[in-house]
Design a protein around this motif. Sequence first.
Motif, PDB file in Angstrom:
ATOM      1  N   LEU A 231       0.824  -1.206   0.000  1.00  9.63           N
ATOM      2  CA  LEU A 231       0.000   0.000   0.000  1.00  9.63           C
ATOM      3  C   LEU A 231       0.861   1.260   0.000  1.00  9.63           C
ATOM      4  O   LEU A 231       0.469   2.284  -0.560  1.00  9.63           O
ATOM      5  N   GLY A 232       2.023   1.180   0.633  1.00 10.39           N
ATOM      6  CA  GLY A 232       2.873   2.344   0.737  1.00 10.39           C
ATOM      7  C   GLY A 232       3.771   2.590  -0.459  1.00 10.39           C
ATOM      8  O   GLY A 232       4.511   3.577  -0.492  1.00 10.39           O
ATOM      9  N   GLN A 233       3.729   1.703  -1.451  1.00 10.48           N
ATOM     10  CA  GLN A 233       4.569   1.901  -2.631  1.00 10.48           C
ATOM     11  C   GLN A 233       4.187   3.194  -3.355  1.00 10.48           C
ATOM     12  O   GLN A 233       3.024   3.575  -3.406  1.00 10.48           O
ATOM     13  N   ASP A 234       5.193   3.839  -3.907  1.00  8.55           N
ATOM     14  CA  ASP A 234       4.950   5.078  -4.652  1.00  8.55           C
ATOM     15  C   ASP A 234       3.912   4.850  -5.749  1.00  8.55           C
ATOM     16  O   ASP A 234       3.973   3.855  -6.482  1.00  8.55           O
ATOM     17  N   ASN A 235       2.942   5.742  -5.828  1.00  6.12           N
ATOM     18  CA  ASN A 235       1.907   5.748  -6.875  1.00  6.12           C
ATOM     19  C   ASN A 235       0.893   4.615  -6.764  1.00  6.12           C
ATOM     20  O   ASN A 235       0.066   4.446  -7.664  1.00  6.12           O
ATOM     21  N   ASN A 236       0.917   3.840  -5.669  1.00  2.33           N
ATOM     22  CA  ASN A 236      -0.058   2.755  -5.550  1.00  2.33           C
ATOM     23  C   ASN A 236      -1.478   3.297  -5.409  1.00  2.33           C
ATOM     24  O   ASN A 236      -2.423   2.753  -5.986  1.00  2.33           O
ATOM     25  N   ALA A 237      -1.647   4.380  -4.627  1.00  4.06           N
ATOM     26  CA  ALA A 237      -2.979   4.976  -4.462  1.00  4.06           C
ATOM     27  C   ALA A 237      -3.499   5.504  -5.793  1.00  4.06           C
ATOM     28  O   ALA A 237      -4.687   5.337  -6.121  1.00  4.06           O
ATOM     29  N   GLU A 238      -2.612   6.134  -6.577  1.00  2.00           N
ATOM     30  CA  GLU A 238      -3.022   6.641  -7.887  1.00  2.00           C
ATOM     31  C   GLU A 238      -3.421   5.496  -8.810  1.00  2.00           C
ATOM     32  O   GLU A 238      -4.406   5.591  -9.553  1.00  2.00           O
ATOM     33  N   TRP A 239      -2.656   4.399  -8.748  1.00  2.00           N
ATOM     34  CA  TRP A 239      -2.988   3.234  -9.595  1.00  2.00           C
ATOM     35  C   TRP A 239      -4.370   2.693  -9.250  1.00  2.00           C
ATOM     36  O   TRP A 239      -5.187   2.432 -10.139  1.00  2.00           O
ATOM     37  N   LEU A 240      -4.646   2.519  -7.947  1.00  2.00           N
ATOM     38  CA  LEU A 240      -5.922   1.940  -7.538  1.00  2.00           C
ATOM     39  C   LEU A 240      -7.083   2.874  -7.867  1.00  2.00           C
ATOM     40  O   LEU A 240      -8.137   2.417  -8.334  1.00  2.00           O
ATOM     41  N   THR A 241      -6.913   4.162  -7.646  1.00  5.82           N
ATOM     42  CA  THR A 241      -7.968   5.129  -7.968  1.00  5.82           C
ATOM     43  C   THR A 241      -8.302   5.078  -9.458  1.00  5.82           C
ATOM     44  O   THR A 241      -9.482   5.049  -9.849  1.00  5.82           O
ATOM     45  N   THR A 242      -7.262   5.055 -10.284  1.00  3.32           N
ATOM     46  CA  THR A 242      -7.472   4.997 -11.735  1.00  3.32           C
ATOM     47  C   THR A 242      -8.127   3.685 -12.146  1.00  3.32           C
ATOM     48  O   THR A 242      -9.026   3.669 -13.000  1.00  3.32           O
ATOM     49  N   ALA A 243      -7.703   2.588 -11.526  1.00  3.10           N
ATOM     50  CA  ALA A 243      -8.266   1.273 -11.856  1.00  3.10           C
ATOM     51  C   ALA A 243      -9.752   1.213 -11.517  1.00  3.10           C
ATOM     52  O   ALA A 243     -10.555   0.649 -12.278  1.00  3.10           O
ATOM     53  N   LEU A 244     -10.145   1.793 -10.385  1.00  4.13           N
ATOM     54  CA  LEU A 244     -11.557   1.824 -10.007  1.00  4.13           C
ATOM     55  C   LEU A 244     -12.370   2.642 -11.002  1.00  4.13           C
ATOM     56  O   LEU A 244     -13.468   2.246 -11.415  1.00  4.13           O
ATOM     57  N   GLN A 245     -11.820   3.775 -11.404  1.00  2.00           N
ATOM     58  CA  GLN A 245     -12.524   4.645 -12.351  1.00  2.00           C
ATOM     59  C   GLN A 245     -12.685   3.969 -13.701  1.00  2.00           C
ATOM     60  O   GLN A 245     -13.764   4.020 -14.316  1.00  2.00           O
ATOM     61  N   ARG A 246     -11.625   3.349 -14.192  1.00  2.93           N
ATOM     62  CA  ARG A 246     -11.680   2.690 -15.502  1.00  2.93           C
ATOM     63  C   ARG A 246     -12.660   1.529 -15.514  1.00  2.93           C
ATOM     64  O   ARG A 246     -13.319   1.261 -16.514  1.00  2.93           O
ATOM     65  N   ALA A 247     -12.751   0.837 -14.373  1.00  2.00           N
ATOM     66  CA  ALA A 247     -13.666  -0.302 -14.288  1.00  2.00           C
ATOM     67  C   ALA A 247     -15.093   0.135 -13.973  1.00  2.00           C
ATOM     68  O   ALA A 247     -16.018  -0.688 -14.018  1.00  2.00           O
ATOM     69  N   GLY A 248     -15.292   1.427 -13.678  1.00  2.00           N
ATOM     70  CA  GLY A 248     -16.626   1.911 -13.343  1.00  2.00           C
ATOM     71  C   GLY A 248     -17.145   1.354 -12.040  1.00  2.00           C
ATOM     72  O   GLY A 248     -18.345   1.139 -11.873  1.00  2.00           O
ATOM     73  N   ILE A 249     -16.230   1.113 -11.079  1.00  2.00           N
ATOM     74  CA  ILE A 249     -16.601   0.505  -9.802  1.00  2.00           C
ATOM     75  C   ILE A 249     -16.750   1.578  -8.739  1.00  2.00           C
ATOM     76  O   ILE A 249     -15.872   2.429  -8.575  1.00  2.00           O
ATOM     77  N   ASP A 250     -17.865   1.541  -8.010  1.00  2.00           N
ATOM     78  CA  ASP A 250     -18.058   2.436  -6.873  1.00  2.00           C
ATOM     79  C   ASP A 250     -17.045   2.049  -5.803  1.00  2.00           C
ATOM     80  O   ASP A 250     -16.951   0.895  -5.403  1.00  2.00           O
ATOM     81  N   GLY A 251     -16.268   3.031  -5.315  1.00  2.00           N
ATOM     82  CA  GLY A 251     -15.226   2.745  -4.337  1.00  2.00           C
ATOM     83  C   GLY A 251     -15.736   2.060  -3.089  1.00  2.00           C
ATOM     84  O   GLY A 251     -15.005   1.296  -2.446  1.00  2.00           O
ATOM     85  N   THR A 252     -17.004   2.295  -2.717  1.00  2.00           N
ATOM     86  CA  THR A 252     -17.546   1.671  -1.508  1.00  2.00           C
ATOM     87  C   THR A 252     -17.711   0.166  -1.657  1.00  2.00           C
ATOM     88  O   THR A 252     -17.966  -0.522  -0.671  1.00  2.00           O
ATOM     89  N   SER A 253     -17.560  -0.353  -2.872  1.00  2.00           N
ATOM     90  CA  SER A 253     -17.639  -1.801  -3.086  1.00  2.00           C
ATOM     91  C   SER A 253     -16.349  -2.503  -2.672  1.00  2.00           C
ATOM     92  O   SER A 253     -16.309  -3.733  -2.607  1.00  2.00           O
ATOM     93  N   LEU A 254     -15.299  -1.732  -2.418  1.00  2.00           N
ATOM     94  CA  LEU A 254     -14.009  -2.301  -2.037  1.00  2.00           C
ATOM     95  C   LEU A 254     -13.691  -1.941  -0.594  1.00  2.00           C
ATOM     96  O   LEU A 254     -13.718  -0.775  -0.207  1.00  2.00           O
ATOM     97  N   VAL A 255     -13.386  -2.966   0.203  1.00  5.17           N
ATOM     98  CA  VAL A 255     -12.934  -2.766   1.577  1.00  5.17           C
ATOM     99  C   VAL A 255     -11.542  -3.391   1.683  1.00  5.17           C
ATOM    100  O   VAL A 255     -11.374  -4.574   1.419  1.00  5.17           O
TER     101      VAL A 255
END
Length: 565
Positions: free
Chosen positions: A413-437
Amino acid sequence: MQTGEDTTANNALADPFRIMIVEDDRSQAMFAEAILRGAGMAPKVVAVPEQMMAILEEFDPDLVLMDLHMPGTSGSSLTVQIREHPRFSDVPVVFLTGDQDPERKMEVLESGADDYILKPVRPRHLIAAVQSRVRRARAAQRKQAPAAELERHPVTGLYTRPALMQKLGTQLPSRTGGVLLVEVGNATALRNGYGFAVFENLMNDAGRHLGKIASSHAVARLSDNAFLVVVADLDHGQMDAYARTLRDGLGYHGFSTGEETLRLRSTVGHAHLGHGFDDAGSVLSAVEEAAREARALPISVSAYAPAEKAPAVDDTILRELRAAVDGEGLQLAFQPVVAVAGGDEAQFQVLLRLQGSDGTERFAGEFIPAAESAGLMPQLDRWVMEQSLVLMQRRRAEGRPVRLFVSQSPRTLGQDNNAEWLTTALQRAGIDGTSLVIDLRLEDALVHSMLLRQFCEQMVPAGVQFCLSQYRHGTDADVLLQQLPLGYVRLSAEFAKNPLPDNLRDEMREVIGRAHRLGLQVIGQAVEDPQAAAALWMGGIDFIQGNLVKRAEHALEFDFKHATL
């Protein structure tokens, strides 16, 4: 004579984030106003919704924080008015509401709102959500502005956390200098004793003073009560003396609360870049370990020491693991997380399995230590997350949305750009973030709390939720419940024993009660028999998982609607 750096800091101080709070409930408005003002922003309350548009033009906010239900109107209709105004068509609009109806959430987002935060909300969660939205909006408006204008905190003049982490990443290849993590002690007592606004002012004053002590070195506030200092010109032998300088510089200075003067005790953990680190997240993980050791030492200072040779691992497991990462052999299993009060919302915990060379299926506990020793956890974590996103996207397309609880390691989780990768992946997949815990193990969170808080705050605007797992009562563990933007707590399997000892029964009730007071939902795991389930139910548990409900299987199927416990 002012330097360019001084001018930048002064410009930042003169331009705090302007937040317009549209709220008819006076107590709620005062709460939000105090939180945001304490964080260095410039809030303005609009108590009469009909006056909103006039004040909007006069105040020119960076963001509108709005209640959903107000007398005579609704936040949705006001949002439409904002979007129709040429000047404010792109200003972020964030709802702060107690309405938990998912359909309502979709309605307001469709009306043009940018985010939807549920009450009750913890101060750091609110601050993170607001700051993230404003920074993105300002960055879009100032694409041509010099980067230096965006790298300073508006109140303290210190570097912002992203700017400092970027500087650290740039310095890493040289393997010179080091990093120090300065933690102000008794943060919980200070916050509880003086209130959040006074506490924020104290930490801002501490940051300004630390910046003066550090002089030419870069400083940023890392979390509620911690600061990160990056030095470029100290060798291994000088780091410890410099750490004591920072400790004493804070400790001997008097800080005012308005009514009295306080001394702030601090601990310092430090790490020299000569040890060699892959990225900024690895450095932060190292200084966290050192800072944790410093808390237990009389001198309150500790240096990071790399672990000695890793313990030997089973060669067979390691070969299977490497083969699985490079090809096939990894599998997912799913265990339902079922509401004791009933409901048809589908949610599962994702479990990783490894196909052995003899055809047997290995559980995570058998191969994760080998993966950690061999440095393979980032690849495993990324594979699990990618597969989970594919499943959520597929189920959404089928009209059968599902929430998945996915475990990830702190170093990943602490790797550089990991948060940006996950945010982009959720957006591209059209997934509501609340579906992921995202599941965070208590043991990991205690050691890497700063690293995890940084990642969690980056993901809050995307709606991603977090669960603190394997939870047992403890002073540090209880603090984490308030520091991390959690939505769930998963109890230790110890609480599913049958018979449950009296001391564990009392602890369970205390933990569940504390979690509920903080607005968190509690999951009982490893439930094998009805007696254990009954004890958890009597304690006030919200969800149950375990073999009593259903064993973990590779199929993502369970009849939640007709499940009875």
